[in-house]
Design a protein around this motif. Sequence first.
Motif, short mmCIF file in Angstrom:
data_model
loop_
_atom_site.label_atom_id
_atom_site.label_comp_id
_atom_site.label_asym_id
_atom_site.label_seq_id
_atom_site.Cartn_x
_atom_site.Cartn_y
_atom_site.Cartn_z
N PHE A 1 -63.41 79.79 -59.23
CA PHE A 1 -62.52 79.00 -58.38
C PHE A 1 -63.26 78.03 -57.45
O PHE A 1 -62.83 76.88 -57.32
CB PHE A 1 -61.59 79.90 -57.56
CG PHE A 1 -60.78 79.09 -56.58
CD1 PHE A 1 -59.82 78.19 -57.03
CD2 PHE A 1 -61.01 79.18 -55.21
CE1 PHE A 1 -59.10 77.40 -56.14
CE2 PHE A 1 -60.30 78.40 -54.32
CZ PHE A 1 -59.34 77.51 -54.78
N ARG B 1 -62.35 74.14 -57.27
CA ARG B 1 -61.93 73.54 -56.00
C ARG B 1 -62.78 72.31 -55.66
O ARG B 1 -62.26 71.26 -55.30
CB ARG B 1 -62.05 74.58 -54.88
CG ARG B 1 -61.71 74.06 -53.49
CD ARG B 1 -62.31 74.96 -52.44
NE ARG B 1 -63.76 75.01 -52.56
CZ ARG B 1 -64.50 76.09 -52.34
NH1 ARG B 1 -63.93 77.23 -51.99
NH2 ARG B 1 -65.81 76.04 -52.48
N LEU C 1 -55.18 75.37 -62.90
CA LEU C 1 -56.50 75.49 -62.28
C LEU C 1 -57.56 75.75 -63.33
O LEU C 1 -58.64 75.14 -63.29
CB LEU C 1 -56.49 76.61 -61.24
CG LEU C 1 -55.59 76.40 -60.01
CD1 LEU C 1 -55.73 77.58 -59.06
CD2 LEU C 1 -55.92 75.10 -59.31
N ASN D 1 -56.17 81.90 -60.59
CA ASN D 1 -55.02 81.76 -59.70
C ASN D 1 -55.09 82.78 -58.56
O ASN D 1 -54.80 82.47 -57.40
CB ASN D 1 -53.72 81.94 -60.47
CG ASN D 1 -53.42 80.79 -61.41
OD1 ASN D 1 -54.07 79.75 -61.37
ND2 ASN D 1 -52.44 80.97 -62.28
N MET E 1 -57.66 81.77 -56.03
CA MET E 1 -57.13 80.70 -55.19
C MET E 1 -56.21 81.26 -54.12
O MET E 1 -56.29 80.88 -52.94
CB MET E 1 -56.38 79.68 -56.05
CG MET E 1 -55.81 78.50 -55.26
SD MET E 1 -54.21 78.84 -54.47
CE MET E 1 -53.13 78.92 -55.89
N LYS E 2 -55.30 82.16 -54.50
CA LYS E 2 -54.37 82.74 -53.52
C LYS E 2 -55.14 83.44 -52.40
O LYS E 2 -54.77 83.32 -51.23
CB LYS E 2 -53.44 83.74 -54.21
CG LYS E 2 -52.37 83.11 -55.07
CD LYS E 2 -51.27 84.11 -55.39
CE LYS E 2 -51.77 85.28 -56.20
NZ LYS E 2 -50.68 86.22 -56.56
N GLU F 1 -58.07 82.80 -51.25
CA GLU F 1 -58.80 81.86 -50.38
C GLU F 1 -57.87 80.88 -49.67
O GLU F 1 -58.08 80.56 -48.48
CB GLU F 1 -59.82 81.07 -51.21
CG GLU F 1 -60.59 80.05 -50.37
CD GLU F 1 -61.70 79.39 -51.14
OE1 GLU F 1 -61.84 78.16 -51.04
OE2 GLU F 1 -62.45 80.10 -51.85
N VAL F 2 -56.84 80.39 -50.36
CA VAL F 2 -56.05 79.27 -49.84
C VAL F 2 -54.74 79.72 -49.21
O VAL F 2 -54.30 79.15 -48.20
CB VAL F 2 -55.77 78.25 -50.97
CG1 VAL F 2 -54.92 77.09 -50.47
CG2 VAL F 2 -57.08 77.75 -51.55
N GLY G 1 -54.60 69.39 -54.76
CA GLY G 1 -54.38 70.30 -55.87
C GLY G 1 -54.27 69.55 -57.18
O GLY G 1 -54.73 68.42 -57.31
N THR H 1 -50.33 72.82 -57.92
CA THR H 1 -51.01 74.06 -57.58
C THR H 1 -52.16 73.70 -56.65
O THR H 1 -53.05 72.94 -57.04
CB THR H 1 -51.56 74.76 -58.83
OG1 THR H 1 -50.49 75.00 -59.75
CG2 THR H 1 -52.21 76.08 -58.47
N VAL I 1 -55.59 73.66 -54.28
CA VAL I 1 -56.92 74.24 -54.16
C VAL I 1 -57.34 74.22 -52.69
O VAL I 1 -58.25 74.95 -52.28
CB VAL I 1 -57.97 73.50 -55.01
CG1 VAL I 1 -57.62 73.59 -56.48
CG2 VAL I 1 -58.13 72.04 -54.59
N GLN I 2 -56.66 73.40 -51.90
CA GLN I 2 -56.82 73.38 -50.44
C GLN I 2 -55.46 73.07 -49.81
O GLN I 2 -54.72 72.24 -50.33
CB GLN I 2 -57.83 72.31 -50.00
CG GLN I 2 -59.28 72.66 -50.27
CD GLN I 2 -60.24 71.61 -49.72
OE1 GLN I 2 -59.86 70.46 -49.50
NE2 GLN I 2 -61.47 72.00 -49.51
#
Length: 216
Positions: free
Chosen positions: A61, A65, A145, A171, A174-175, A177-178, A196, A209, A211-212
């Motif tokens: 990820f 990102r 992603l 995924n 990502m959840k 972290e973001v 994203g 989706t 990434v930040q």
Amino acid sequence: MAHQANARPMSGRPVKMLVTAAGIAALLALMALDTTVVRIGSEEATRQAGFDPATYGAEQFPLIRDSVTTRAVEAPKLAEEILADQAAAAEAYGVGDGFGPVVPVTFTGTFGEGKSGIYPVTVEGMPDEIAVRVQTGPAINGTDLRDATGDIQFGQFTNQIEYQNAGAAINDAMKAEVLSGGATDALQGKTATVTGVFKLINPKNWLVTPVQMSAE
């Protein structure tokens, strides 16, 4: 008259037993030569243990990102180019030539009323005919992603199940972290900056989706 003793033929059973024993010994010797001693905790042990989706997702990820944030296009500019020539915009910014290229995008907008973790976002400067939505979980759908960079290919995995698990694990990473730091079920009315990706299938309907994401 002397009688000659009848010569009894040697039974084949002992011979067969000797041959069988020799065969087993040879097989055991071959197995010993083909055996590798693997130390617990070593890199070889990890490899032989099989594919670990959670580890893979956590490793991949950050790379995804960083790639997306570097290539992301401002949403109004991207929208203008897509409406003018979708194929050219896909060629310029998208990754993959399958069922919709994955396109990186960035924008600041106001979140509307969400449903099942998917929020419509009003972005200043966007054409009225384009709807922008952001998925925030708890379920993150799709493999956008995983497919965002083009570096992850099916041939790198043992089978389709591993390939799908890789996408789900990315995924999940990502959840963690973001999306875990904020109340993603209470974004309505908030202004957020999102970077994203989305699959460019319907040019007037973007499901992003992230990434930040930072919400105020």
